[in-house]
Design an enzyme around this catalytic site. Sequence first.
Site, PDB file in Angstrom:
ATOM      1  N   LYS A   1     -29.703  -1.894 -10.150  1.00  0.00           N
ATOM      2  CA  LYS A   1     -30.367  -0.613  -9.938  1.00  0.00           C
ATOM      3  C   LYS A   1     -29.385   0.540  -9.778  1.00  0.00           C
ATOM      4  O   LYS A   1     -29.621   1.646 -10.265  1.00  0.00           O
ATOM      5  CB  LYS A   1     -31.290  -0.696  -8.719  1.00  0.00           C
ATOM      6  CG  LYS A   1     -32.516  -1.573  -8.915  1.00  0.00           C
ATOM      7  CD  LYS A   1     -33.381  -1.574  -7.667  1.00  0.00           C
ATOM      8  CE  LYS A   1     -34.712  -2.267  -7.916  1.00  0.00           C
ATOM      9  NZ  LYS A   1     -34.567  -3.680  -8.244  1.00  0.00           N
TER      10      LYS A   1
ATOM     11  N   GLU B   1     -32.364   4.924  -0.978  1.00  0.00           N
ATOM     12  CA  GLU B   1     -33.074   6.033  -1.607  1.00  0.00           C
ATOM     13  C   GLU B   1     -33.819   6.827  -0.548  1.00  0.00           C
ATOM     14  O   GLU B   1     -34.287   6.267   0.450  1.00  0.00           O
ATOM     15  CB  GLU B   1     -34.097   5.533  -2.634  1.00  0.00           C
ATOM     16  CG  GLU B   1     -33.517   5.000  -3.916  1.00  0.00           C
ATOM     17  CD  GLU B   1     -34.604   4.551  -4.883  1.00  0.00           C
ATOM     18  OE1 GLU B   1     -35.793   4.538  -4.485  1.00  0.00           O
ATOM     19  OE2 GLU B   1     -34.266   4.209  -6.024  1.00  0.00           O
TER      20      GLU B   1
ATOM     21  N   HIS C   1     -44.518  -3.616  -0.955  1.00  0.00           N
ATOM     22  CA  HIS C   1     -43.837  -3.237  -2.200  1.00  0.00           C
ATOM     23  C   HIS C   1     -44.176  -4.163  -3.371  1.00  0.00           C
ATOM     24  O   HIS C   1     -43.502  -4.118  -4.402  1.00  0.00           O
ATOM     25  CB  HIS C   1     -42.317  -3.189  -2.001  1.00  0.00           C
ATOM     26  CG  HIS C   1     -41.882  -2.293  -0.890  1.00  0.00           C
ATOM     27  ND1 HIS C   1     -42.052  -0.928  -0.932  1.00  0.00           N
ATOM     28  CD2 HIS C   1     -41.324  -2.565   0.315  1.00  0.00           C
ATOM     29  CE1 HIS C   1     -41.584  -0.391   0.182  1.00  0.00           C
ATOM     30  NE2 HIS C   1     -41.160  -1.360   0.962  1.00  0.00           N
TER      31      HIS C   1
ATOM     32  N   ARG D   1     -38.205  -6.593 -19.573  1.00  0.00           N
ATOM     33  CA  ARG D   1     -39.062  -7.728 -19.892  1.00  0.00           C
ATOM     34  C   ARG D   1     -40.495  -7.231 -20.000  1.00  0.00           C
ATOM     35  O   ARG D   1     -40.784  -6.065 -19.736  1.00  0.00           O
ATOM     36  CB  ARG D   1     -38.975  -8.788 -18.789  1.00  0.00           C
ATOM     37  CG  ARG D   1     -39.290  -8.227 -17.395  1.00  0.00           C
ATOM     38  CD  ARG D   1     -39.251  -9.282 -16.321  1.00  0.00           C
ATOM     39  NE  ARG D   1     -39.224  -8.736 -14.989  1.00  0.00           N
ATOM     40  CZ  ARG D   1     -40.286  -8.336 -14.292  1.00  0.00           C
ATOM     41  NH1 ARG D   1     -41.490  -8.398 -14.844  1.00  0.00           N
ATOM     42  NH2 ARG D   1     -40.169  -7.867 -13.068  1.00  0.00           N
TER      43      ARG D   1
END
Length: 626
Positions: A116, A200, A235, A297
């Site tokens: 990420k 973040e 999440h 994917r």
Amino acid sequence: MFKSVLVANRGEIARRVFATARRMGLETVAVYSEADASAAHVADADRAVPIGPAAARESYLVPEKIIAAAKASGAEAIHPGYGFLSENADFADAVVAAGLIWIGPPSAAIRAMGLKDAAKALMQQAGVPVTPGYLGEDQSEATLAKEAARIGFPVLIKAVAGGGGKGMRKVERAADFDAALASCKREAAASFGDDRVLLETYVQRPRHIEVQVFGDSHGNVVHLYERDCSLQRRHQKVIEEAPAPGMDAKTRAAITGAAVKAAQAVSYVGAGTIEFIADASAGLRPDRIWFMEMNTRLQVEHPVTEMVTGLDLVEWQFRVAAGEPLPLKQDQIGLAGHAVEARLYAESPATGFLPSTGVLEHFELPPTVRADAGVQEGGEVTPFYDPMIAKLIAHAETREAALSELAEACDAVEVWPVKTNAGFLARCLDAPDFIAGDLDTGFIERNLAELAAAPEPSPAALSAAAEAAMAVDETLSPEPSPWRDLPGFRLNAEPATSTRLFLGGKPVIAALSDMAAPRSVLLTDEDEIVVFEAGEAFVFTTHPPAADEAGAAGDGAIRSPMPGKVTQISVKAGEAVKKGQALLVLEAMKMEHALTAPFEGTVDEVAVALGAQVSEGAVLVKLTAA
């Protein structure tokens, strides 16, 4: 086009890929672990190859075993499905090196977008807006805590190699950061073999919006519009839909344009998803949407895109992998109606969403919607893999109609004795604010008490239970009861009288009536009366629970709710604990589950060791009440 394909996955994923392969006339090859020898995906395939023990790390996650299975079966291509090895660049290279066709993006694209932090840096260079945060190499606890303070709380910790909600924690205040970081790193290491994280800023009213992209080896890249995946718990996506509610043409052009730019930046080939986070505090706006990550994917939620575009994305994957150009150009891809998908999990919302395992003695999904199931009646839900057992997908001309159709389908789910979240899903779909499009990723948590509360049976359900009990009474004899041969029978009796039954060990008065009865009733081998209603399975008995059953919950023994591995122990013998205090953490079905003290007291004994594999019902900790 190749003539045979091996799917390096299991369950619903493998069955979904097999369905398209059969339609295209391709031979299908399954792989299976010892736990999956009798699984539905094995029966679906033309050929099946065993690949080892139940644990995924010893079977489905071993590239050498997958490639050997392909060679042994004569498969020409390998489709990794979604999950397991689908985003493993080394596996993609190994497949190609073995002379097989890899049905996925190039390994270079997987590597570029797989971490990420690196992906966000790449997107910044490509001019794609990214969420503010910390992407640094310094992973020391002190540096991460300092950066979290700089960003400002609440802050989001995310595993750099993460996905599916694993290794992700929202932290509200500085005092909770160290514990959340440790838990996040543990889960990330267990799930991905990499405990590095990024930070973040936490968007206060976030919407999770993603764009389906497709590229081919001829340089073409298109988008297939957006999906909204904002209804999440811990999440993890629960309900997904396409298109996103409240999406205007200007914002759609901005987000899909950014997605295509992101895919082009890594010369993407195949199916992929660009995930964005949107600040929904003032509605969807082009300047308030940021890149989060790319999933290299096919996604679990791809059916909603298929329903609104009329396309088969697995077929596109096959054709692109065979070297063909994309079947359609951007201006040929339409968007029609609205589609909604709900993930049916083997779990119990009323007990903190604990996973549920066992044999599916009764398993019936509604025929009114598309149902992509990984199991079938008589199959088994084991503790070794993800607890999702099916996806239900509805498509209609309007969003309201699609939500209503899917809610009715969730109401009609019948599963026993494994517990599911069907009733919870129906309540989510029926929530007025969700129907109105007033949603964000915190929607479920804000409304959890109402959405996950253990429901009460309706008068109609009580009536059905009463009639069943009276029918049982009439058939009682020394001989085996014919009642046991009548699973799922329908009830149509006239009003007569009432009887006392027990629900959850508590007495209830069930009266016959002429109200419409629930969908069906089932009698178990233990003479339990199971009434299916609103996605729930209400279990009645004609007698109270035995004394040992009634007292088990109050004896101070903390038992394992499922088979799993002890990954953390937070207390020791002799220690005083408060109600709700964490005792230990159990890892099962790819998730961490914290077990807490049910009352204030003292730890008498910690009955397990760190790293121990425990069975369901095993005593983990013994407490004495204060």
